[in-house]
Write a protein that holds these residues in place. Structure first.
Motif, PDB file in Angstrom:
ATOM      1  N   SER A 543      57.516  46.142  51.877  1.00  0.00           N
ATOM      2  CA  SER A 543      58.495  45.381  51.891  1.00  0.00           C
ATOM      3  C   SER A 543      59.927  45.965  52.039  1.00  0.00           C
ATOM      4  CB  SER A 543      58.662  44.557  50.339  1.00  0.00           C
ATOM      5  OG  SER A 543      58.718  45.395  49.460  1.00  0.00           O
ATOM      6  N   ILE A 544      60.020  47.148  51.668  1.00  0.00           N
ATOM      7  CA  ILE A 544      61.168  48.147  51.622  1.00  0.00           C
ATOM      8  C   ILE A 544      60.979  48.448  53.227  1.00  0.00           C
ATOM      9  CG2 ILE A 544      62.393  50.434  51.092  1.00  0.00           C
ATOM     10  CD1 ILE A 544      61.344  49.760  48.362  1.00  0.00           C
ATOM     11  N   LEU A 545      59.987  48.864  53.621  1.00  0.00           N
ATOM     12  CA  LEU A 545      59.907  49.416  55.068  1.00  0.00           C
ATOM     13  C   LEU A 545      60.096  48.335  56.158  1.00  0.00           C
ATOM     14  CD1 LEU A 545      58.424  51.618  53.769  1.00  0.00           C
ATOM     15  CD2 LEU A 545      56.792  51.832  55.495  1.00  0.00           C
ATOM     16  N   LYS A 546      59.940  47.091  55.666  1.00  0.00           N
ATOM     17  CA  LYS A 546      60.514  46.314  56.745  1.00  0.00           C
ATOM     18  C   LYS A 546      61.790  45.544  56.561  1.00  0.00           C
ATOM     19  CE  LYS A 546      57.134  42.822  57.624  1.00  0.00           C
ATOM     20  NZ  LYS A 546      55.852  42.076  57.249  1.00  0.00           N
ATOM     21  N   GLU A 547      62.570  46.059  55.718  1.00  0.00           N
ATOM     22  CA  GLU A 547      64.077  45.860  55.628  1.00  0.00           C
ATOM     23  C   GLU A 547      64.746  46.519  56.692  1.00  0.00           C
ATOM     24  OE1 GLU A 547      65.323  47.166  51.903  1.00  0.00           O
ATOM     25  OE2 GLU A 547      64.326  45.715  50.767  1.00  0.00           O
ATOM     26  N   SER A 548      64.391  47.381  57.487  1.00  0.00           N
ATOM     27  CA  SER A 548      64.950  48.154  58.446  1.00  0.00           C
ATOM     28  C   SER A 548      64.364  47.322  59.527  1.00  0.00           C
ATOM     29  CB  SER A 548      64.206  49.512  58.478  1.00  0.00           C
ATOM     30  OG  SER A 548      64.659  49.845  59.641  1.00  0.00           O
ATOM     31  N   ASN A 549      65.139  47.394  60.823  1.00  0.00           N
ATOM     32  CA  ASN A 549      64.713  46.683  61.742  1.00  0.00           C
ATOM     33  C   ASN A 549      63.989  47.677  63.086  1.00  0.00           C
ATOM     34  OD1 ASN A 549      66.676  48.180  62.865  1.00  0.00           O
ATOM     35  ND2 ASN A 549      67.530  46.636  64.078  1.00  0.00           N
ATOM     36  N   ILE A 550      63.633  48.750  62.234  1.00  0.00           N
ATOM     37  CA  ILE A 550      62.867  49.817  63.220  1.00  0.00           C
ATOM     38  C   ILE A 550      61.784  49.405  64.236  1.00  0.00           C
ATOM     39  CG2 ILE A 550      61.470  50.960  61.521  1.00  0.00           C
ATOM     40  CD1 ILE A 550      63.369  52.576  64.160  1.00  0.00           C
ATOM     41  N   PHE A 551      61.040  48.247  63.245  1.00  0.00           N
ATOM     42  CA  PHE A 551      59.593  47.899  63.919  1.00  0.00           C
ATOM     43  C   PHE A 551      60.147  47.177  65.310  1.00  0.00           C
ATOM     44  CE2 PHE A 551      58.404  48.605  59.744  1.00  0.00           C
ATOM     45  CZ  PHE A 551      57.379  49.598  59.857  1.00  0.00           C
ATOM     46  N   ASP A 552      61.150  46.099  65.094  1.00  0.00           N
ATOM     47  CA  ASP A 552      61.608  45.351  66.253  1.00  0.00           C
ATOM     48  C   ASP A 552      62.140  46.176  67.333  1.00  0.00           C
ATOM     49  OD1 ASP A 552      60.430  42.807  65.141  1.00  0.00           O
ATOM     50  OD2 ASP A 552      62.179  42.653  63.814  1.00  0.00           O
ATOM     51  N   ARG A 553      62.816  47.140  66.832  1.00  0.00           N
ATOM     52  CA  ARG A 553      63.630  47.826  67.853  1.00  0.00           C
ATOM     53  C   ARG A 553      62.655  48.641  68.693  1.00  0.00           C
ATOM     54  NH1 ARG A 553      68.006  52.770  66.775  1.00  0.00           N
ATOM     55  NH2 ARG A 553      68.216  53.435  69.201  1.00  0.00           N
ATOM     56  N   ILE A 554      61.351  49.030  68.288  1.00  0.00           N
ATOM     57  CA  ILE A 554      60.261  49.846  69.022  1.00  0.00           C
ATOM     58  C   ILE A 554      59.555  48.805  69.778  1.00  0.00           C
ATOM     59  CG2 ILE A 554      58.412  51.110  68.790  1.00  0.00           C
ATOM     60  CD1 ILE A 554      60.766  52.695  67.693  1.00  0.00           C
ATOM     61  N   VAL A 555      59.466  47.530  69.569  1.00  0.00           N
ATOM     62  CA  VAL A 555      59.057  46.599  70.244  1.00  0.00           C
ATOM     63  C   VAL A 555      59.815  46.228  71.660  1.00  0.00           C
ATOM     64  CG1 VAL A 555      58.505  44.021  70.349  1.00  0.00           C
ATOM     65  CG2 VAL A 555      57.948  45.240  68.658  1.00  0.00           C
ATOM     66  N   SER A 556      61.078  46.376  71.619  1.00  0.00           N
ATOM     67  CA  SER A 556      61.949  45.962  72.514  1.00  0.00           C
ATOM     68  C   SER A 556      62.009  47.205  73.388  1.00  0.00           C
ATOM     69  CB  SER A 556      63.273  45.512  72.171  1.00  0.00           C
ATOM     70  OG  SER A 556      64.016  46.424  71.455  1.00  0.00           O
ATOM     71  N   ILE A 557      61.649  48.339  73.435  1.00  0.00           N
ATOM     72  CA  ILE A 557      61.547  49.128  74.162  1.00  0.00           C
ATOM     73  C   ILE A 557      61.328  49.089  75.668  1.00  0.00           C
ATOM     74  CG2 ILE A 557      60.331  51.460  74.798  1.00  0.00           C
ATOM     75  CD1 ILE A 557      60.255  52.479  72.106  1.00  0.00           C
ATOM     76  N   LYS A 558      60.439  48.102  75.986  1.00  0.00           N
ATOM     77  CA  LYS A 558      59.721  47.984  77.218  1.00  0.00           C
ATOM     78  C   LYS A 558      60.976  47.294  78.057  1.00  0.00           C
ATOM     79  CE  LYS A 558      57.732  43.420  75.711  1.00  0.00           C
ATOM     80  NZ  LYS A 558      56.715  42.554  75.502  1.00  0.00           N
ATOM     81  N   TYR A 559      61.959  46.623  77.209  1.00  0.00           N
ATOM     82  CA  TYR A 559      63.379  45.918  77.961  1.00  0.00           C
ATOM     83  C   TYR A 559      64.321  47.074  78.004  1.00  0.00           C
ATOM     84  CZ  TYR A 559      60.555  41.780  77.541  1.00  0.00           C
ATOM     85  OH  TYR A 559      59.787  40.733  77.574  1.00  0.00           O
ATOM     86  N   ASP A 560      64.349  47.825  76.906  1.00  0.00           N
ATOM     87  CA  ASP A 560      65.691  48.670  76.619  1.00  0.00           C
ATOM     88  C   ASP A 560      65.723  49.843  77.357  1.00  0.00           C
ATOM     89  OD1 ASP A 560      66.300  46.551  75.184  1.00  0.00           O
ATOM     90  OD2 ASP A 560      66.141  47.152  73.057  1.00  0.00           O
ATOM     91  N   VAL A 561      64.453  50.433  77.600  1.00  0.00           N
ATOM     92  CA  VAL A 561      64.557  51.828  78.392  1.00  0.00           C
ATOM     93  C   VAL A 561      64.110  51.375  79.829  1.00  0.00           C
ATOM     94  CG1 VAL A 561      63.341  53.960  78.329  1.00  0.00           C
ATOM     95  CG2 VAL A 561      63.869  53.022  76.268  1.00  0.00           C
ATOM     96  N   PRO A 562      65.185  51.908  80.885  1.00  0.00           N
ATOM     97  CA  PRO A 562      64.820  51.961  82.166  1.00  0.00           C
ATOM     98  C   PRO A 562      63.823  52.790  82.747  1.00  0.00           C
ATOM     99  CG  PRO A 562      67.197  52.026  81.875  1.00  0.00           C
ATOM    100  CD  PRO A 562      66.503  52.281  80.691  1.00  0.00           C
ATOM    101  N   ASN A 563      62.802  52.325  83.535  1.00  0.00           N
ATOM    102  CA  ASN A 563      61.657  53.186  84.069  1.00  0.00           C
ATOM    103  C   ASN A 563      61.849  54.498  84.582  1.00  0.00           C
ATOM    104  OD1 ASN A 563      59.885  51.069  83.311  1.00  0.00           O
ATOM    105  ND2 ASN A 563      59.836  50.385  85.507  1.00  0.00           N
ATOM    106  N   ASP A 564      63.221  54.840  84.965  1.00  0.00           N
ATOM    107  CA  ASP A 564      63.831  56.132  85.738  1.00  0.00           C
ATOM    108  C   ASP A 564      64.598  56.826  84.584  1.00  0.00           C
ATOM    109  OD1 ASP A 564      65.823  54.322  85.681  1.00  0.00           O
ATOM    110  OD2 ASP A 564      66.539  54.827  87.597  1.00  0.00           O
ATOM    111  N   LYS A 565      64.379  56.398  83.202  1.00  0.00           N
ATOM    112  CA  LYS A 565      65.258  57.225  82.263  1.00  0.00           C
ATOM    113  C   LYS A 565      64.304  57.768  80.954  1.00  0.00           C
ATOM    114  CE  LYS A 565      69.869  55.603  83.706  1.00  0.00           C
ATOM    115  NZ  LYS A 565      70.884  54.894  83.344  1.00  0.00           N
TER     116      LYS A 565
END
Length: 588
Positions: A543-565
């Motif tokens: 429950s404490i670990l899930k208070e951080s948004n780190i899990f959702d941030r890793i999910v959105s890598i596919k959109y947030d990191v361009p293929n050439d970077k």
């Protein structure tokens, strides 16, 4: 004098001739006044059986059937690419010009444009010793593909004379070959090859390089090798055709051959329209510059549907012999099997399981066996990869076509209805899919991507398998009773499913992902798992670990990191470390 026979009986696309006609097995024939194209499929002393590749309405007993003296063949020459054919290599644009929207019967059109002049560079000279597969001329067929005209596989000898470079039609004589017995044979840009006979090669190699498609669940979890075979089975609406479209567009094959075999007309129209608009991401030219489409829709005669698969493979083997990597999309082999079943029924053969003919398995194996990574007769290397869609009725994978296909392919991408309905695409179910190429390709991954690639992939797969077994418990008694380490497994599996396996075909960065980014995405997910596991081991509740948004941030890598970077991944490692330190500091 041509051999002829007289029609005695007609049963749909199957016709019978009385008496010993002198026809040969698998010979191509012309049926009736309209000269419909057919093929001899059975012979006895007093009857000849012919399957007709066109609608037989209006034929009657007493009409003449004429032999052509040749097996049913494809014409191989420049002009195949950027073209759309029916099941027996007749260009649909020519047919449409002559007969309008619906194909009329008995149309005699040239498979390829015989009047077009091609810029030809002759690569041989008088006195050269040549054999089957030797390249005799080169033509820039499309901006993407250099067409290499070769000596037919069954010929060898000495070149008596060769034409100079210049503009030639496909049937113009460009050289004269003297065989060992002194016979002279004219060579042209065109040659014919029987569709049911595999083209010979010098050697076959084991699979060692993946067919990279840019689709993470395929490239990382269940890869197919160049020269490999794969099946995509799935019920209606699960995304077979769309998966094949994505592979056709993004795979690192030189040439794509798409066989629409027995699919709906409107679906095939969509394919034709979409493919003609697509831009090849590698060259910036239209994708059709390296694509050939074979359209045999569900309302076209079944006999031609049965032939269309072989037509596609024969064209693929021809380009393979030039040293190209060719990918065949067969959509769908179930409709092809249904055509076999219908013809078998009309021939009154003994049916096997679900009415399919007893030879269904051998026909499927003969088709998939024509895939392979080979050394060609001229010493080049080329490959034919076959990806066949299977449409089991009601999504039942235990039916004969799916089960027999499973025996002959080494890669199985099982589509799942519940994933498709949940809008998870590609809807490939990771628990039922498999690839036998993983071990063969491991050295390539280690050399070209990262030494830890296969290990990472296996860890991701283990997490997904653990999730599956935990979900059985969750369904019974809920997730609250699980210990924190198992709750963490479920959370990481969610990150894998949403952030890695799910892919958006309409997002510019997510539609096709390079191998390096695929590896880094796995690495970040596993790094998060390692750090979170360390926290759980220290006694930190989920429950404490899930208070951080780190899990959702890793999910959105596919959109947030361009293929050439790829350097942007460093920020995520730092964010995970910061998350780890923050949780410890808060709960110290």
């Amino acid at each position: 004098m041509n051999k002829t026979g007289v029609i005695y009986g007609i049963n749909g696309p199957v016709i019978y001739l009385k008496g010993n006609t002198g026809f040969e097995m698998s010979e191509m024939v012309y049926v009736g006044k309209e000269r419909l194209v057919g093929e001899v499929i059975a012979l006895t002393q007093d009857t000849t059986t012919v399957q007709v590749f066109e609608e037989t309405t209006g034929l009657k007993p007493g009409e003449i059937v004429e032999a052509s003296g040749d097996a049913i063949s494809v014409l191989l020459a420049p002009g195949i690419l950027n073209n759309i054919f029916d099941g027996i290599e007749r260009p649909l644009s020519e047919i449409a010009a002559k007969s309008g929207k619906y194909i009329s019967r008995g149309l005699s059109v040239d498979s390829l444009d015989t009047e077009r002049l091609w810029d030809v560079h002759i690569t041989i000279k008088a006195g050269d010793k040549v054999s089957g597969g030797t390249v005799i001329a080169e033509t820039q067929e499309t901006p993407a593909i250099l067409h290499k005209s070769m000596v037919p596989p069954n010929l060898s000898g000495t070149i008596l004379k060769a034409a100079p470079d210049g503009k030639y039609k496909i049937f113009d004589e460009i050289a004269v070959l003297q065989l060992s017995d002194g016979k002279e044979v004219p060579l042209t840009l065109a040659q014919k090859w029987p569709i049911r006979v595999p083209r010979p090669s010098a050697a076959r190699y084991a699979s060692s390089e993946p067919l990279v498609t840019g689709q993470r669940i395929l490239d990382t979890m269940f890869p197919i090798a160049k020269g490999g075979t794969a099946a995509i089975p799935g019920g209606f609406g699960t995304g077979k055709t769309m998966t094949q479209h994505q592979i056709a567009k993004w795979a690192n094959a030189d040439i794509i051959i798409y066989i629409g075999c027995g699919e709906r007309g409107n679906e095939m129209t969509q394919v034709l329209e979409e493919f003609s608009e697509l831009i090849d991401p590698k060259s910036g030219n239209p994708l059709m510059d390296r694509t050939t489409l074979i359209a045999n829709t569900s309302n076209m005669p079944v006999a031609a549907r049965e032939a269309s698969i072989y037509t596609g493979v024969a064209l693929a083997e021809y380009y393979r012999d030039m040293g190209y990597d060719v990918a065949i999309m067969a959509d769908s082999t179930s409709r092809w099997a249904e055509a076999l079943r219908e013809l078998s029924g009309r021939l009154e053969e003994m049916p096997a399981e679900e009415g399919f003919p007893a030879y269904l398995a051998s026909r499927l194996s003969a088709f998939y066996e024509r895939a392979g990574y080979v050394q060609t007769l001229n010493g080049a290397e080329g490959s034919v990869s076959i990806i066949g869609a299977v449409s089991p009725q009601g999504g039942d994978f235990s039916e004969p076509v799916t089960q027999n296909t499973k025996r002959f392919v080494r890669c199985f991408w099982g589509l799942d209805k519940s994933l498709a309905y949940a809008r998870h695409f590609p809807a490939i179910q990771w628990l039922t899919s498999y690839s036998e190429y993983l071990n063969d390709l491991a050295p390539w991954y280690q050399t070209n991507v990262d030494k830890r690639f296969v290990d990472h992939r296996n860890q991701i797969m283990a997490i997904l398998n653990q999730e599956s077994s935990l979900m059985e418990i969750v369904k019974l008694i809920g997730s609250d009773v699980l210990p924190d380490d198992q709750k963490l497994t479920l959370e990481i599996a969610r990150v894998v499913r949403l952030g890695f396996l799910q892919q958006n075909a309409f997002h510019p960065d997510d539609t096709c992902v390079p191998m390096k980014k695929q590896f880094l995405m796995m690495d970040v997910i596993l790094y998060l798992y390692k750090k979170a596991k360390a926290l759980v081991t220290m006694g930190m509740p989920m429950s404490i670990l899930k208070e951080s948004n780190i899990f959702d941030r890793i999910v959105s890598i596919k959109y947030d990191v361009p293929n050439d970077k790829p350097e942007m991944f460093d920020d995520y490692y730092k964010a995970i470390d910061a998350f780890y330190d923050e949780v410890i500091a808060k709960n110290a």
